[in-house]
Design a protein around this motif. Sequence first.
Motif, PDB file in Angstrom:
ATOM      1  N   ASP A   1      -7.498  -7.199   4.461  1.00 56.07           N
ATOM      2  CA  ASP A   1      -7.367  -8.618   4.788  1.00 56.07           C
ATOM      3  C   ASP A   1      -7.807  -9.424   3.582  1.00 56.07           C
ATOM      4  N   ILE A   2      -6.963 -10.332   3.138  1.00 55.32           N
ATOM      5  CA  ILE A   2      -7.294 -11.212   2.017  1.00 55.32           C
ATOM      6  C   ILE A   2      -7.318 -12.630   2.569  1.00 55.32           C
ATOM      7  N   ILE A   3      -8.466 -13.286   2.456  1.00 55.23           N
ATOM      8  CA  ILE A   3      -8.644 -14.629   2.998  1.00 55.23           C
ATOM      9  C   ILE A   3      -8.984 -15.573   1.855  1.00 55.23           C
ATOM     10  N   ALA A   4      -8.298 -16.706   1.808  1.00 57.41           N
ATOM     11  CA  ALA A   4      -8.575 -17.715   0.786  1.00 57.41           C
ATOM     12  C   ALA A   4      -8.552 -19.091   1.435  1.00 57.41           C
ATOM     13  N   ASN A   5      -9.576 -19.877   1.171  1.00 55.07           N
ATOM     14  CA  ASN A   5      -9.687 -21.232   1.702  1.00 55.07           C
ATOM     15  C   ASN A   5     -10.011 -22.186   0.563  1.00 55.07           C
ATOM     16  N   TYR A   6      -9.402 -23.370   0.614  1.00 57.79           N
ATOM     17  CA  TYR A   6      -9.663 -24.355  -0.434  1.00 57.79           C
ATOM     18  C   TYR A   6      -9.549 -25.748   0.165  1.00 57.79           C
ATOM     19  N   LYS A   7     -10.480 -26.625  -0.197  1.00 62.13           N
ATOM     20  CA  LYS A   7     -10.486 -28.006   0.273  1.00 62.13           C
ATOM     21  C   LYS A   7     -10.668 -28.934  -0.914  1.00 62.13           C
ATOM     22  N   PHE A   8     -10.048 -30.114  -0.836  1.00 60.10           N
ATOM     23  CA  PHE A   8     -10.327 -31.134  -1.837  1.00 60.10           C
ATOM     24  C   PHE A   8     -10.060 -32.507  -1.236  1.00 60.10           C
ATOM     25  N   ASP A   9     -10.756 -33.497  -1.770  1.00 59.71           N
ATOM     26  CA  ASP A   9     -10.629 -34.866  -1.295  1.00 59.71           C
ATOM     27  C   ASP A   9      -9.471 -35.549  -2.008  1.00 59.71           C
ATOM     28  N   VAL A  10      -8.652 -36.264  -1.234  1.00 63.29           N
ATOM     29  CA  VAL A  10      -7.513 -36.977  -1.789  1.00 63.29           C
ATOM     30  C   VAL A  10      -7.112 -38.102  -0.834  1.00 63.29           C
ATOM     31  N   LEU A  11      -6.732 -39.245  -1.370  1.00 64.40           N
ATOM     32  CA  LEU A  11      -6.231 -40.376  -0.585  1.00 64.40           C
ATOM     33  C   LEU A  11      -7.160 -40.758   0.566  1.00 64.40           C
TER      34      LEU A  11
ATOM     35  N   VAL B   1      -3.859 -13.020   4.476  1.00 67.85           N
ATOM     36  CA  VAL B   1      -2.790 -12.059   4.247  1.00 67.85           C
ATOM     37  C   VAL B   1      -3.319 -10.699   4.684  1.00 67.85           C
ATOM     38  N   GLN B   2      -2.543  -9.999   5.500  1.00 63.38           N
ATOM     39  CA  GLN B   2      -2.976  -8.705   6.014  1.00 63.38           C
ATOM     40  C   GLN B   2      -1.979  -7.625   5.615  1.00 63.38           C
ATOM     41  N   ARG B   3      -2.511  -6.541   5.082  1.00 64.34           N
ATOM     42  CA  ARG B   3      -1.667  -5.398   4.755  1.00 64.34           C
ATOM     43  C   ARG B   3      -2.172  -4.185   5.517  1.00 64.34           C
ATOM     44  N   LEU B   4      -1.293  -3.586   6.292  1.00 67.26           N
ATOM     45  CA  LEU B   4      -1.614  -2.360   7.006  1.00 67.26           C
ATOM     46  C   LEU B   4      -1.326  -1.199   6.060  1.00 67.26           C
ATOM     47  N   ILE B   5      -2.368  -0.562   5.579  1.00 65.60           N
ATOM     48  CA  ILE B   5      -2.221   0.514   4.601  1.00 65.60           C
ATOM     49  C   ILE B   5      -1.905   1.833   5.283  1.00 65.60           C
ATOM     50  N   ARG B   6      -2.615   2.084   6.375  1.00 64.54           N
ATOM     51  CA  ARG B   6      -2.437   3.354   7.068  1.00 64.54           C
ATOM     52  C   ARG B   6      -2.615   3.160   8.561  1.00 64.54           C
ATOM     53  N   ARG B   7      -1.729   3.737   9.330  1.00 64.53           N
ATOM     54  CA  ARG B   7      -1.879   3.798  10.782  1.00 64.53           C
ATOM     55  C   ARG B   7      -1.195   5.074  11.239  1.00 64.53           C
ATOM     56  N   ASP B   8      -1.973   6.123  11.358  1.00 64.10           N
ATOM     57  CA  ASP B   8      -1.466   7.428  11.751  1.00 64.10           C
ATOM     58  C   ASP B   8      -1.947   7.728  13.163  1.00 64.10           C
ATOM     59  N   ILE B   9      -1.040   8.213  14.010  1.00 65.67           N
ATOM     60  CA  ILE B   9      -1.426   8.543  15.377  1.00 65.67           C
ATOM     61  C   ILE B   9      -1.018   9.974  15.701  1.00 65.67           C
ATOM     62  N   GLN B  10      -1.764  10.549  16.609  1.00 63.51           N
ATOM     63  CA  GLN B  10      -1.475  11.883  17.119  1.00 63.51           C
ATOM     64  C   GLN B  10      -1.417  11.759  18.630  1.00 63.51           C
ATOM     65  N   THR B  11      -0.290  12.058  19.213  1.00 60.37           N
ATOM     66  CA  THR B  11      -0.115  11.891  20.655  1.00 60.37           C
ATOM     67  C   THR B  11      -0.361  13.173  21.432  1.00 60.37           C
TER      68      THR B  11
ATOM     69  N   PRO C   1       3.926  -3.909  11.582  1.00 63.18           N
ATOM     70  CA  PRO C   1       4.467  -4.272  10.274  1.00 63.18           C
ATOM     71  C   PRO C   1       3.455  -4.021   9.167  1.00 63.18           C
ATOM     72  N   GLU C   2       3.967  -3.709   7.994  1.00 66.87           N
ATOM     73  CA  GLU C   2       3.071  -3.470   6.862  1.00 66.87           C
ATOM     74  C   GLU C   2       2.388  -4.769   6.420  1.00 66.87           C
ATOM     75  N   TRP C   3       3.102  -5.898   6.506  1.00 70.75           N
ATOM     76  CA  TRP C   3       2.568  -7.182   6.047  1.00 70.75           C
ATOM     77  C   TRP C   3       2.611  -8.231   7.145  1.00 70.75           C
ATOM     78  N   LYS C   4       1.537  -9.025   7.230  1.00 74.71           N
ATOM     79  CA  LYS C   4       1.477 -10.224   8.058  1.00 74.71           C
ATOM     80  C   LYS C   4       0.698 -11.271   7.273  1.00 74.71           C
ATOM     81  N   ALA C   5       0.988 -12.534   7.509  1.00 74.20           N
ATOM     82  CA  ALA C   5       0.260 -13.590   6.802  1.00 74.20           C
ATOM     83  C   ALA C   5       0.326 -14.882   7.595  1.00 74.20           C
ATOM     84  N   THR C   6      -0.671 -15.731   7.395  1.00 76.76           N
ATOM     85  CA  THR C   6      -0.695 -17.072   7.970  1.00 76.76           C
ATOM     86  C   THR C   6      -1.215 -18.037   6.913  1.00 76.76           C
ATOM     87  N   VAL C   7      -0.533 -19.174   6.787  1.00 79.43           N
ATOM     88  CA  VAL C   7      -0.965 -20.237   5.868  1.00 79.43           C
ATOM     89  C   VAL C   7      -1.087 -21.519   6.679  1.00 79.43           C
ATOM     90  N   ASN C   8      -2.280 -22.105   6.677  1.00 83.24           N
ATOM     91  CA  ASN C   8      -2.535 -23.369   7.371  1.00 83.24           C
ATOM     92  C   ASN C   8      -2.765 -24.465   6.334  1.00 83.24           C
TER      93      ASN C   8
END
Length: 194
Positions: free
Chosen positions: A36-46, A56-66, A82-89
């Motif tokens: 999981d990679i998390i980045a936050n940034y704030k700045f004052d404007v107007l 950003v999330q990357r699933l590197i490994r998910r192995d199952i045995q049934t 999915p290998e990749w998921k992400a959210t940008v706010n």
Amino acid sequence: MDNQFCALLTRQPNGIITHVNLKTLNLNQRRTSGLDIIANYKFDVLGGTFAINTIVQRLIRRDIQTDPTLDLEPTVGLFAHPEWKATVNLSYENEQFRVGSATRYVGEQRYRESYTASIVNPHETPSMFYTDLTASYNISETMRLNVGANNVFDKKTPQMPNAYSGGANYYLGTDGGLFDTLGRTYFASFNWEF
């Protein structure tokens, strides 16, 4: 029968079961790792504050045995994983109002690594982007009006074969935990503190 579970049964000489030894059995394995990679940034404007929040999330490994007699199977990139998921706010707010957008990404997925459209169709889903918009307005110090829309571009949900597995809904034919199954929706609320 030479089966590891037969020892849990007590039978009469004629084969009728008289007792079942119920106990917890660890019959399979699951090995998962990700990033999981998390980045936050704030700045004052107007006269207000602009903020960017990302994950950003990357699933590197998910192995199952049934089954304990089978090898672990890799499932990264298969349906529901999915290998990749992400959210940008993105948001801007001042003392009077706040506006924001959230964009969510779900990476492509496939039914099985070796399957093609000639074996099962659909055999993969495309990557998907969803965008939500929100706005709020301070009517007074104690009253706030909120409005918004989810899935603004009304993206349709990709269909999955055998979608009843992996936490999906069989009747919708998709995974409600990953995809928006309702289409575009609107909401409004009024908050009053007293």
